[in-house]
Write an enzyme that holds these catalytic residues in place. Structure first.
Site, PDB file in Angstrom:
ATOM      1  N   ASN A 189       0.831  -1.359  -0.018  1.00 55.85           N
ATOM      2  CA  ASN A 189       0.002  -0.044   0.083  1.00 55.85           C
ATOM      3  C   ASN A 189       0.891   1.167  -0.098  1.00 55.85           C
ATOM      4  O   ASN A 189       1.516   1.469   0.968  1.00 55.85           O
ATOM      5  CB  ASN A 189      -0.759  -0.034   1.159  1.00 55.85           C
ATOM      6  CG  ASN A 189      -1.651   1.114   1.322  1.00 55.85           C
ATOM      7  OD1 ASN A 189      -1.535   1.972   0.492  1.00 55.85           O
ATOM      8  ND2 ASN A 189      -2.501   1.350   2.556  1.00 55.85           N
TER       9      ASN A 189
ATOM     10  N   LYS B 272       0.096   4.147  -0.204  1.00 59.36           N
ATOM     11  CA  LYS B 272      -0.382   5.346   0.364  1.00 59.36           C
ATOM     12  C   LYS B 272      -0.420   6.752  -0.518  1.00 59.36           C
ATOM     13  O   LYS B 272      -0.463   6.688  -1.845  1.00 59.36           O
ATOM     14  CB  LYS B 272      -0.075   5.607   1.938  1.00 59.36           C
ATOM     15  CG  LYS B 272      -0.140   4.399   2.663  1.00 59.36           C
ATOM     16  CD  LYS B 272      -0.079   4.483   4.166  1.00 59.36           C
ATOM     17  CE  LYS B 272      -0.124   3.315   4.900  1.00 59.36           C
ATOM     18  NZ  LYS B 272       0.105   3.324   6.381  1.00 59.36           N
TER      19      LYS B 272
ATOM     20  N   HIS C 273      -9.374   1.090   5.338  1.00 61.12           N
ATOM     21  CA  HIS C 273      -8.114   1.511   5.956  1.00 61.12           C
ATOM     22  C   HIS C 273      -8.317   2.273   7.078  1.00 61.12           C
ATOM     23  O   HIS C 273      -9.216   3.013   7.049  1.00 61.12           O
ATOM     24  CB  HIS C 273      -7.184   1.893   4.959  1.00 61.12           C
ATOM     25  CG  HIS C 273      -5.902   1.766   5.416  1.00 61.12           C
ATOM     26  ND1 HIS C 273      -5.273   2.830   6.350  1.00 61.12           N
ATOM     27  CD2 HIS C 273      -4.856   1.115   5.305  1.00 61.12           C
ATOM     28  CE1 HIS C 273      -4.100   2.404   6.548  1.00 61.12           C
ATOM     29  NE2 HIS C 273      -3.751   1.452   5.867  1.00 61.12           N
TER      30      HIS C 273
ATOM     31  N   GLU D  37      -6.542   4.522   7.944  1.00 63.01           N
ATOM     32  CA  GLU D  37      -6.447   6.056   7.872  1.00 63.01           C
ATOM     33  C   GLU D  37      -7.704   6.664   6.870  1.00 63.01           C
ATOM     34  O   GLU D  37      -7.903   7.962   7.332  1.00 63.01           O
ATOM     35  CB  GLU D  37      -5.169   6.471   6.721  1.00 63.01           C
ATOM     36  CG  GLU D  37      -3.717   6.019   7.588  1.00 63.01           C
ATOM     37  CD  GLU D  37      -2.801   5.660   6.871  1.00 63.01           C
ATOM     38  OE1 GLU D  37      -2.721   5.505   5.374  1.00 63.01           O
ATOM     39  OE2 GLU D  37      -1.917   4.886   7.502  1.00 63.01           O
TER      40      GLU D  37
ATOM     41  N   GLU E 182      -5.021  -4.982  10.805  1.00 64.70           N
ATOM     42  CA  GLU E 182      -4.038  -4.040  11.041  1.00 64.70           C
ATOM     43  C   GLU E 182      -4.375  -3.138  12.330  1.00 64.70           C
ATOM     44  O   GLU E 182      -4.993  -2.338  12.289  1.00 64.70           O
ATOM     45  CB  GLU E 182      -4.079  -3.033   9.789  1.00 64.70           C
ATOM     46  CG  GLU E 182      -3.829  -3.762   8.202  1.00 64.70           C
ATOM     47  CD  GLU E 182      -3.326  -2.441   7.484  1.00 64.70           C
ATOM     48  OE1 GLU E 182      -1.893  -2.590   6.740  1.00 64.70           O
ATOM     49  OE2 GLU E 182      -4.077  -1.407   7.244  1.00 64.70           O
TER      50      GLU E 182
ATOM     51  N   GLY F 184       2.907   2.286  10.865  1.00 63.76           N
ATOM     52  CA  GLY F 184       3.875   3.394  10.726  1.00 63.76           C
ATOM     53  C   GLY F 184       4.621   3.682  11.963  1.00 63.76           C
ATOM     54  O   GLY F 184       5.147   4.867  12.052  1.00 63.76           O
TER      55      GLY F 184
ATOM     56  N   SER G 210       3.891  -2.199  10.165  1.00 71.06           N
ATOM     57  CA  SER G 210       5.191  -1.988  10.401  1.00 71.06           C
ATOM     58  C   SER G 210       5.747  -3.257  10.004  1.00 71.06           C
ATOM     59  O   SER G 210       6.873  -3.808  10.677  1.00 71.06           O
ATOM     60  CB  SER G 210       5.526  -1.704  11.940  1.00 71.06           C
ATOM     61  OG  SER G 210       5.182  -0.295  12.164  1.00 71.06           O
TER      62      SER G 210
HETATM   63  P1  13P Z   1       3.304   0.340   7.609  1.00 68.67           P
HETATM   64  O1  13P Z   1       3.739  -0.916   6.954  1.00 68.67           O
HETATM   65  O2  13P Z   1       3.988   1.761   7.110  1.00 68.67           O
HETATM   66  O3  13P Z   1       3.077   0.339   9.188  1.00 68.67           O
HETATM   67  O4  13P Z   1       1.600   0.501   6.940  1.00 68.67           O
HETATM   68  C1  13P Z   1       0.956  -0.580   7.067  1.00 68.67           C
HETATM   69  C2  13P Z   1      -0.494  -0.137   6.541  1.00 68.67           C
HETATM   70  O5  13P Z   1      -1.107   0.803   7.005  1.00 68.67           O
HETATM   71  C3  13P Z   1      -0.617  -0.853   5.205  1.00 68.67           C
HETATM   72  O6  13P Z   1      -2.132  -0.604   4.729  1.00 68.67           O
END
Ligand code: 13P
Length: 323
Positions: free
Chosen positions: A69, A71, A166, A168, A238, A244, A284
């Protein structure tokens, strides 16, 4: 890198678990160890799929799926295409590469670039058997929805997957479970596969209500999705506190949540859906943590953010060592 493990889930806060009545929740909690024991027995044979398939067989049918992803990265089209090219080049260099299509024993690989880059990234990665997906869609078909992108649009440029729910999108863009449910169904309606993201926040983790949060999100976000359509649904667990932050969830703890999600699917559908639905872990994930995660019985892949922006890291993650 630090890893973190879950506290035991206390029995309070069951009121948050809206998808199921309290007594079922309690029963599921109490019966989890028994169920886990029953499921882990080698060659366990149950009345799954009209008695034709063992749980072991259903488990082994879950093809690993690794997804990147991106982002809102990288900043330019040129950078995005370089990332895609770099990743494909790394894959061809690595020994034992088994990214690519649905060949037996291979890992399915999907990347989720930002909308403007999807088409050109697809042109690069498709030759390697890698598919592309959209980071989200709107649930209406067309019309005056400035800034939104419809399922038909991403389908027409070759997307096979759509991320739904997701964290976010939930926290920054107010994506509710009702809307996420509509997006999951719209994705399926257009012949694409949703990756439904669920997971608890730091506060929910601290309260010890991880299971309740996941159960509520899974049950609400999949409401009205048929058993048949579940073949095309992937779930990504997740934990928000792991995204992150460098705080990758302890592999065993993540696996326990995955097992718990399967008990929810068994309640909503049946044991066949519970055992055949692929569940990714996200948060992560790095080359250092992927092998431990993928060694777990119920982790079928990873949804990778930051590390998927580095060709070498993502190539190593895709080529996790399973033993
Ligand atoms: P990270 O791998 O940067 O922690 O992000 C995970 C994520 O949100 C994947 O959708």
């Amino acid at each position: 890198m630090r890893s973190i493990s879950y506290p035991r889930q206390p029995m309070h806060a069951l009121h948050l678990f809206c998808g199921f009545p309290l007594h079922i929740t309690v029963a599921m909690k109490l019966s989890l160890p028994l169920l886990a024991t029953a499921l882990s027995g080698a060659g366990a044979f149950t009345a799954v799929n009209n008695g034709r398939r063992s749980l072991t067989e259903l488990n082994s049918m879950r093809q690993p799926i690794m997804a990147g992803n991106w982002k809102m990265n990288p900043a330019t089209e040129a950078d995005a295409l370089n990332l895609a090219r770099g990743f494909c080049a790394m894959l061809t260099e690595l020994e034992d590469t088994c990214a690519m299509d649905a060949k037996e024993g291979c890992t399915e690989v999907v990347v989720f670039p930002p909308f403007p880059f999807i088409s050109k990234v697809k042109d690069i990665v498709a030759k390697y058997g890698i598919t592309v997906g959209a980071q989200q869609v709107y649930y209406e078909n067309k019309g005056a929805f400035t800034g939104s992108v419809a399922a038909s649009m991403v389908k027409s440029v070759g997307c096979e997957y759509v991320l739904c729910g997701h964290s976010e999108r939930r926290s920054l863009f107010s994506d509710s479970d009702v809307n996420i449910n509509l997006k999951v169904k719209k994705t399926l309606e257009f012949g694409m596969k949703p990756i439904l993201c669920v997971g608890e926040t730091q506060d929910e983790y601290d309260l010890g209500i991880t299971q309740e949060v996941c159960a509520m999100q899974v049950s609400k976000d999949l409401r009205g999705v048929s058993k048949e359509d579940m073949r095309n649904v992937v779930i990504a667990y997740e934990p928000v506190w792991a995204i992150g932050t460098g705080l990758v969830c302890d592999a065993k703890a993540a696996n326990d949540v995955h097992k718990y999600i399967r008990t929810i699917l068994a309640k909503m559908y049946d044991e066949e859906v519970a055992q055949s639905t692929r569940i990714q872990y996200g948060g992560s994930v790095t080359p250092e943590s992927v092998d431990g995660l993928m060694a777990m019985s119920d982790i079928d892949g990873c949804l990778v953010g930051g590390a998927s922006l580095f060709a070498d890291k993502f190539a190593r993650i895709v080529n996790f060592k399973s033993d």
